[in-house]
Write an enzyme that holds these catalytic residues in place. Structure first.
Site, PDB file in Angstrom:
ATOM      1  N   HIS A 177      33.841  37.245  44.388  1.00 54.38           N
ATOM      2  CA  HIS A 177      34.738  38.271  44.932  1.00 54.38           C
ATOM      3  C   HIS A 177      34.490  38.508  46.415  1.00 54.38           C
ATOM      4  O   HIS A 177      35.362  39.043  47.110  1.00 54.38           O
ATOM      5  CB  HIS A 177      34.568  39.576  44.159  1.00 54.38           C
ATOM      6  CG  HIS A 177      35.621  40.592  44.475  1.00 54.38           C
ATOM      7  ND1 HIS A 177      36.962  40.377  44.238  1.00 54.38           N
ATOM      8  CD2 HIS A 177      35.547  41.835  45.036  1.00 54.38           C
ATOM      9  CE1 HIS A 177      37.660  41.429  44.621  1.00 54.38           C
ATOM     10  NE2 HIS A 177      36.823  42.326  45.103  1.00 54.38           N
ATOM     11  N   SER A 199      40.970  42.666  47.243  1.00 59.36           N
ATOM     12  CA  SER A 199      40.516  43.507  46.144  1.00 59.36           C
ATOM     13  C   SER A 199      41.582  44.563  45.811  1.00 59.36           C
ATOM     14  O   SER A 199      42.760  44.228  45.675  1.00 59.36           O
ATOM     15  CB  SER A 199      39.171  44.152  46.510  1.00 59.36           C
ATOM     16  OG  SER A 199      38.550  44.735  45.379  1.00 59.36           O
ATOM     17  N   ASP A 214      36.088  34.661  40.349  1.00 65.83           N
ATOM     18  CA  ASP A 214      36.181  36.090  40.683  1.00 65.83           C
ATOM     19  C   ASP A 214      36.548  36.924  39.452  1.00 65.83           C
ATOM     20  O   ASP A 214      37.586  36.694  38.812  1.00 65.83           O
ATOM     21  CB  ASP A 214      37.221  36.270  41.799  1.00 65.83           C
ATOM     22  CG  ASP A 214      37.291  37.697  42.319  1.00 65.83           C
ATOM     23  OD1 ASP A 214      36.567  38.574  41.810  1.00 65.83           O
ATOM     24  OD2 ASP A 214      38.092  37.930  43.249  1.00 65.83           O
TER      25      ASP A 214
END
Length: 624
Positions: free
Chosen positions: A310, A134, A196
């Site tokens: 994600h 991330s 994602d």
């Protein structure tokens, strides 16, 4: 068709390499650990001769990754990202990065702990892998860019890699081009899950429900510390999730078609991307194809899957490491005409795009174009090897000219003979060869900067050695022409004001090569070519300083000039003692011997001599 001759191997090989070595698995392990620990800094782990440094996805981003504010990278840290200043072009955007992500890196960079750890790793490890999930992935990318910039000014040989998981985009297209020009594209690998939303988020404008999105993103980050993500459902309504999904999808479609009208231009990928699905993986490094695939793969998803993906990297990475690249003996709806077509179909199947889906045709064309670019790099490399052999006669003619000049009765040597040449057929031929060789190497550099050659081109021995020999042989002629035509009186001395970019680049290639033991052994005779290609420019500067001293009335300025001359004399003496110069340097009527005589004459007339210049008192040494 010629473009379809090669199989779909380049991206398959890269995906297989990542998955079949410890790099991918160890990087994800440490990224997951950093997330679970909830640290705000970084964690490091050494495995053999490789050190992994992971940054957590849980970060205080201020305005969040939803903001699209960009700032110039080259001036972000004093001396930290200086290579990017070379890529600032008037009238165009400079290399820029996300302001919030850069601030996170700067907060880390300014800590003593980070700098001390980087110094320790560079002294103890052969390789360093930055990684993160991330937002942690974006911090890893900035850390890698900083270290690559730093290592360019040192003699350290630490290999630097960066592997990210679900990282948001970092910067603009100018940043992507600058990374390609610096030959750093092969140092970055970005793993992206099929649907994602985070790697795609910055392609869209700031949404009207920005406050809810900030809250959502914070809860998304918090979910990285726990396997349970039920709290995500209450942070963003179904209506907002659907709006976010469709807005990002529409903006990706526009960017992939080249019609984005976002203020400040779109964010743009760099490096290689490894797209993961529950069927396998696909890898590519063509930025345009990457954006197209980001769109086409998201188009097969939903508002819920774009958020859930994600948090599924553990599943994707584990599958990739066990399966490498998924190979199926049966591909839906395929009666392929060639192994190339089968490779395309296999790759699309791994990307989760089936032949019956509307996006299949577009995705197929996208991969074909990306593959053609990859194959073209290798073909260009092969063609350049042929072209390199074709310029060998030009180089040989200049070598013959050097030998002729060095053995001439006028005893001026190679450099001075060319500088003082008359309008002769021999001199004109050599001058024309100088232009033709420059054209070849400038073409090579242009191809590198436009990503038409393999990432490791500048490390291939035939080009490293070929460019170095060209520099040692031809740059003295460039210097001679510069001073022959009086360019130094208009622009300034050659080294600072007249040296072509190609020679600066070849210096770096030669510096970064792997040095063998034989290169460190002492010489028993003078070199065939002076090992400092700028030696004659230094001679010209030193002689100019002598002329200035004679007329300089200011004592402070005079001492500076004397110190500069003294330093050159010592440098030249060391070069001659180590036999690192060609015999044209010590020719009786060479510019260097003229310098020695002028220097001795000056010292005999200027009294008293400053004591800080010891050679002023020994009369200097004339080269025999």
């Amino acid at each position: 068709m010629e473009d379809e001759v090669s199989s779909f191997e380049p991206s398959e090989m890269l995906a297989t390499f990542l998955a079949s070595t410890p790099l991918l698995e160890e990087s994800w392990k440490l990224s997951r650990h950093a997330n679970a620990a909830g640290v705000q800094n970084f964690v490091a782990n050494r495995v053999g001769e490789v050190t992994y440094v992971a940054f957590p996805g849980l970060q205080n981003v201020g305005s969040g990754p939803c903001s699209r504010e960009l700032v110039a990278l080259g001036t972000a840290v004093e001396g930290g990202f200086t290579p990017f200043n070379r890529h600032v072009v008037e009238g165009k955007e400079p290399p820029m990065v996300h302001a919030g992500l850069l601030q996170l890196f700067l907060d880390l960079y300014n800590t003593q702990n980070f700098r001390a750890k980087m110094t320790e790793i560079m002294n103890e490890s052969k390789s360093l892998v930055f990684t993160g999930h991330s937002i942690g992935g974006a911090i890893a990318s900035l850390s890698a860019l900083w270290l690559l910039s730093f290592l360019g000014n040192t003699s350290l040989s630490t290999a630097v890699f960066c592997i990210t998981f679900g990282s948001p985009m970092l910067g603009n297209e100018s940043l992507s081009r600058a990374i390609l020009h610096e030959r750093w594209g092969g140092n970055f690998y970005h793993v992206v899950a099929q649907h994602d939303i985070v790697p795609r988020l910055l392609f869209a404008p700031t949404p009207p429900f920005i406050l809810q999105l900030h809250s959502f993103f914070k809860s998304l980050q918090f979910s990285l510390t726990t396997p349970y993500n039920a709290q995500l459902a209450v942070q963003l309504s179904d209506e907002n999730k659907a709006e976010l999904f469709h807005t990002v999808l529409a903006c990706l479609r526009a960017s992939s078609s080249g019609v984005s009208d976002l203020e400040g231009g779109p964010f743009w990928p760099f490096g290689s991307y490894m797209f993961c699905t529950d069927r396998g993986s696909i890898c590519m490094d063509n930025a345009t194809a990457i954006v197209k695939l980001l769109y086409l793969m998201l188009a097969t998803g939903s508002p819920n899957s774009c958020i859930e993906d994600h948090l599924k990297y553990d599943e994707y990475v584990t599958r990739a490491c066990w399966q490498f690249l998924m190979r199926t003996s049966f591909i839906e709806g395929s009666s392929t005409e060639s192994s190339y077509e089968a490779g395309i179909a296999l790759a699309l199947n791994s990307a989760g795009i089936n032949s019956h889906e509307p996006a299949y045709g577009l995705a197929k064309e996208c991969l074909k174009k990306a593959n053609q670019v990859g194959c073209r790099r290798n073909l260009n490399n092969a063609k350049l090897a042929v072209d390199l052999s074709k310029i060998t006669p030009l180089r040989a003619q200049i070598e013959w000219y050097k030998s002729f000049c060095d053995d001439s009765d006028d005893q001026m040597g190679y450099y001075d003979s060319f500088k003082q040449r008359s309008a002769s057929k021999r001199g004109n031929k050599v001058n024309m060869n100088r232009f033709r060789l420059a054209f070849f190497w400038d073409k090579v550099i242009e191809m590198m900067e436009t990503n038409q050659l393999p990432y490791d081109f500048h490390k291939q021995p035939k080009y490293v050695n070929g460019s170095h020999f060209y520099k040692l042989l031809v740059e003295p002629l460039e210097i001679a022409e510069y001073y022959r035509t009086g360019m130094h009186t208009k622009k300034g001395h050659y080294i600072e004001h007249g040296r072509e970019k190609r020679f600066l680049l070849f210096d770096k290639w030669w510096k970064d090569r792997i040095v063998g033991e034989e290169e460190n052994s002492p010489r028993s005779k003078f070199a065939s070519l002076t090992q400092d290609s700028c030696f004659w420019a230094r001679v010209e500067e030193a002689r100019d300083c002598i002329y200035e001293v004679a007329s300089e009335m200011d004592m402070g300025r005079r001492l500076l000039l004397l110190e500069k001359i003294e330093m050159f004399e010592q440098y030249a003496s060391r070069m001659i003692d180590r036999k690192e110069v060609s015999k044209d340097v010590i020719a009786k009527n060479s510019s260097y011997n003229l310098f020695v005589g002028e220097w001795r004459e000056l010292k005999s007339h200027v009294k008293p001599w400053p004591l800080q210049f010891p050679s002023f008192h020994d009369g200097g040494n004339m080269v025999p």
